[in-house]
Motif scaffolding. Structure first.
Motif, mmCIF file in Angstrom:
data_model
loop_
_atom_site.group_PDB
_atom_site.id
_atom_site.type_symbol
_atom_site.label_atom_id
_atom_site.label_comp_id
_atom_site.label_asym_id
_atom_site.label_seq_id
_atom_site.Cartn_x
_atom_site.Cartn_y
_atom_site.Cartn_z
ATOM 1 N N PHE A 149 -34.717 11.792 10.959
ATOM 2 C CA PHE A 149 -35.151 13.184 11.121
ATOM 3 C C PHE A 149 -34.382 14.108 10.179
ATOM 4 N N GLU A 150 -35.124 14.990 9.531
ATOM 5 C CA GLU A 150 -34.474 15.973 8.666
ATOM 6 C C GLU A 150 -33.630 16.930 9.484
ATOM 7 N N GLN A 151 -34.130 17.309 10.676
ATOM 8 C CA GLN A 151 -33.385 18.162 11.607
ATOM 9 C C GLN A 151 -33.649 17.625 13.002
ATOM 10 N N PRO A 158 -36.811 16.552 17.793
ATOM 11 C CA PRO A 158 -37.642 15.381 17.503
ATOM 12 C C PRO A 158 -37.077 14.068 18.034
ATOM 13 N N LYS A 159 -35.740 13.942 18.136
ATOM 14 C CA LYS A 159 -35.231 12.660 18.624
ATOM 15 C C LYS A 159 -35.584 12.446 20.099
ATOM 16 N N GLU A 160 -35.452 13.487 20.925
ATOM 17 C CA GLU A 160 -35.847 13.349 22.325
ATOM 18 C C GLU A 160 -37.365 13.273 22.463
ATOM 19 N N THR A 161 -38.067 14.017 21.638
ATOM 20 C CA THR A 161 -39.529 13.959 21.664
ATOM 21 C C THR A 161 -40.014 12.556 21.334
ATOM 22 N N ASP A 179 -46.066 24.563 18.635
ATOM 23 C CA ASP A 179 -45.562 25.709 19.396
ATOM 24 C C ASP A 179 -44.067 25.549 19.668
ATOM 25 N N ALA A 180 -43.667 24.329 19.990
ATOM 26 C CA ALA A 180 -42.248 24.075 20.245
ATOM 27 C C ALA A 180 -41.426 24.375 18.999
ATOM 28 N N ASP A 218 -41.930 16.294 13.702
ATOM 29 C CA ASP A 218 -41.385 15.166 12.941
ATOM 30 C C ASP A 218 -41.246 13.914 13.809
ATOM 31 N N ALA A 219 -41.576 14.021 15.085
ATOM 32 C CA ALA A 219 -41.396 12.911 16.019
ATOM 33 C C ALA A 219 -42.631 12.014 16.065
ATOM 34 N N THR A 220 -42.386 10.712 16.236
ATOM 35 C CA THR A 220 -43.459 9.753 16.475
ATOM 36 C C THR A 220 -42.970 8.711 17.472
#
Length: 256
Positions: A149-151, A158-161, A179-180, A218-220
């Motif tokens: 992740f860039e941020q 994004p890491k928790e997402t 929106d988040a 950025d999350a998948t």
């Protein structure tokens, strides 16, 4: 082995042969417009149950509410006051010691719990009751998280997402990821609430209008699975290392 699924005679067999237990802990608090309030405890339980399945070590029921008063302005957040939380965790850990457990890993997924779990571990070690340590999943794989992740957030980012996309995809509001991102902030630095070496904020609401940081788009689920497998491997190694230690070597040194 999951404690709540077993009978007491079956658990007696475990306590005769093993002395390690995994205790998952998290929180029930806001994680923005896109993630469930159970995010942290779902992640902690996911890791603890998986490692228990792979290793045969004992996993206890999850502590779902943690030290979260800094998220209180957002609907539904629940929290325990820090002294109450510490006493509660210490009490249930002493339950395990009564049954013969002498080493515990707090499988933690909430940053607000960290210092309090370490304090509980110190109390129990100082009294030579047992040896308990705190493990935080993303701290076990920091380079991977940074590479993916860039941020990365931290909170509701994004890491928790990605982790919830992997573990419980039906709970992620995929239509609210933008929106988040747009309603939050990129990082604590972007909030400019650190002044001259001091943190001037106390609550999440002091930093971000919708409770989260980072770029959630950025999350998948694939990234979540990659992190889950890597961190699970680290926790398995920690369990095996801790199980192999002589108990007295884990206790405090004598006064010099």
């Amino acid at each position: 082995m999951y404690l709540a699924d077993e009978t007491w005679p079956e658990l007696g067999d475990y306590f005769e042969n093993e002395s390690l237990a995994l205790v998952p802990l998290g929180s029930t608090e806001q994680h923005g417009p896109h993630l469930p309030e159970g995010t942290d405890h779902l992640i902690a339980e996911g890791f603890a149950r998986e490692v228990a399945e792979r290793t045969g070590y004992l996993c206890t029921p999850t502590i779902n509410i943690g030290v979260s008063p800094h998220h209180r302005q957002f609907h539904g957040t629940m929290w325990a006051d820090a002294p109450v939380f510490r006493d509660y965790v210490e009490s249930i850990t002493r339950n395990l010691a009564y049954h013969g457990i002498d080493r515990v890993i707090y499988v933690n997924a909430h940053g607000g719990n960290i210092e309090h779990l370490r304090e509980v571990g110190r109390r129990l070690r100082d009294e030579e009751v047992l040896y308990a340590i705190e493990w935080m999943w993303n701290d076990s794989i920091p380079d991977l998280v940074d590479d993916l992740f860039e941020q990365n957030g931290p909170h509701g980012g994004p890491k928790e997402t990605a982790m919830i996309q992997h573990l419980r995809p039906e709970l992620v509001r995929e239509d609210r990821l933008e929106d988040a991102r747009d309603g939050g902030i990129a990082s604590v630095d972007a909030a400019e609430t650190e002044k001259f070496g001091a943190r001037t904020f106390y609550d999440a609401a002091d930093n971000t209008g919708n409770g989260v940081l980072g770029d959630q788009t950025d999350a998948t689920a694939e990234k979540g699975e990659q992190m889950f497998e890597a961190a699970t491997e680290q926790l398995v190694k920690l369990c095996d290392w801790l199980d192999a230690q002589d108990f007295q070597d884990l206790m405090p040194e004598e006064h010099v």
